[in-house]
Design a protein around this motif. Sequence first.
Motif, PDB file in Angstrom:
ATOM      1  N   ASN A 241       1.062  -1.409   0.054  1.00  9.55           N
ATOM      2  CA  ASN A 241       0.228  -0.242   0.099  1.00  9.55           C
ATOM      3  C   ASN A 241       0.541   1.213   0.275  1.00  9.55           C
ATOM      4  N   TYR A 242       1.884   1.141   0.299  1.00 10.70           N
ATOM      5  CA  TYR A 242       3.025   2.398   1.137  1.00 10.70           C
ATOM      6  C   TYR A 242       3.165   2.676  -0.110  1.00 10.70           C
TER       7      TYR A 242
ATOM      8  N   ALA B 144       1.982   2.469  -3.998  1.00  6.63           N
ATOM      9  CA  ALA B 144       1.354   2.462  -4.801  1.00  6.63           C
ATOM     10  C   ALA B 144       1.046   3.802  -4.313  1.00  6.63           C
ATOM     11  N   TYR B 145       0.630   4.440  -3.063  1.00  9.76           N
ATOM     12  CA  TYR B 145       0.860   5.460  -2.730  1.00  9.76           C
ATOM     13  C   TYR B 145       1.443   6.016  -2.828  1.00  9.76           C
ATOM     14  N   LEU B 146       2.809   5.966  -2.854  1.00  6.56           N
ATOM     15  CA  LEU B 146       3.977   6.820  -3.203  1.00  6.56           C
ATOM     16  C   LEU B 146       4.154   6.536  -5.020  1.00  6.56           C
ATOM     17  N   GLU B 147       4.451   5.616  -5.663  1.00 12.98           N
ATOM     18  CA  GLU B 147       3.957   5.790  -7.401  1.00 12.98           C
ATOM     19  C   GLU B 147       2.864   6.927  -7.239  1.00 12.98           C
ATOM     20  N   GLU B 148       1.748   6.719  -6.755  1.00  9.28           N
ATOM     21  CA  GLU B 148       0.460   7.457  -6.684  1.00  9.28           C
ATOM     22  C   GLU B 148      -0.124   9.095  -6.788  1.00  9.28           C
ATOM     23  N   ALA B 149       1.395   9.448  -5.714  1.00  5.22           N
ATOM     24  CA  ALA B 149       0.980  10.763  -5.322  1.00  5.22           C
ATOM     25  C   ALA B 149       2.649  11.042  -6.353  1.00  5.22           C
ATOM     26  N   SER B 150       3.681  10.557  -7.189  1.00  7.82           N
ATOM     27  CA  SER B 150       4.825  11.121  -7.740  1.00  7.82           C
ATOM     28  C   SER B 150       4.588  10.676  -9.046  1.00  7.82           C
TER      29      SER B 150
ATOM     30  N   LYS C 295       1.558  12.598 -10.356  1.00  3.27           N
ATOM     31  CA  LYS C 295       1.139  13.362 -10.001  1.00  3.27           C
ATOM     32  C   LYS C 295       1.407  14.528 -10.261  1.00  3.27           C
TER      33      LYS C 295
ATOM     34  N   SER D 209       5.236  11.984   3.240  1.00  2.00           N
ATOM     35  CA  SER D 209       4.737  11.053   3.227  1.00  2.00           C
ATOM     36  C   SER D 209       5.633   9.993   3.734  1.00  2.00           C
TER      37      SER D 209
END
Length: 194
Positions: free
Chosen positions: A76-77, A79-85, A87, A178
Amino acid sequence: MNQKKVIQLFTLLTFTFIAGCERDNVSTEKPKETISLERAHEMYVAYQRKFNALTELRGGNEDASSGWHSIEFYKNYIAYLEEASKKVKMEVSGLRLYYVAYPDDEKSGEYRDYQTYILVPTYFDKKTNSHVAFDPLHIDERGNPLPIHEVITKGMSNRNTPMNLKSRELQSAETASSIANMAMMCRPNCPSSL
């Protein structure tokens, strides 16, 4: 074959293809960074000398000896970092692990003075040919990341650190990030199975 079965088969094949594509970037091969059991033991023994010296310095009060996050946390972490990055049009190249300790304050509670670690995303900087700590939540208008290593090591108020955050973000009591922590630490809360 009727049209309904063709659509079902096409849908099934499409989902199978998509699932396969998502796994294409992930290798199931043994990573080259794995070590032998013997080396793990040697490293543990080397650490124990420092651990024992610190325990003696602390009057017999042992420090944390390990930390744990679930595999779901890491999935999850990342996936979260990849999505935020994505953007902010930056690619996460890895995670930097900083060894830290909980301060002796009320907020730390039972973790007070115990060592722990924080996880910080990195990006690859082609100019310096290195992996640089950054936070996808803190990118300025020109696309430059806040120098997270300096913020972690020198603090937010260091005048030598360029602060390109909006002033309202700097005025808050704490600035969201993050950066991850909150592992289940062995000491003070070691599971009975250890």
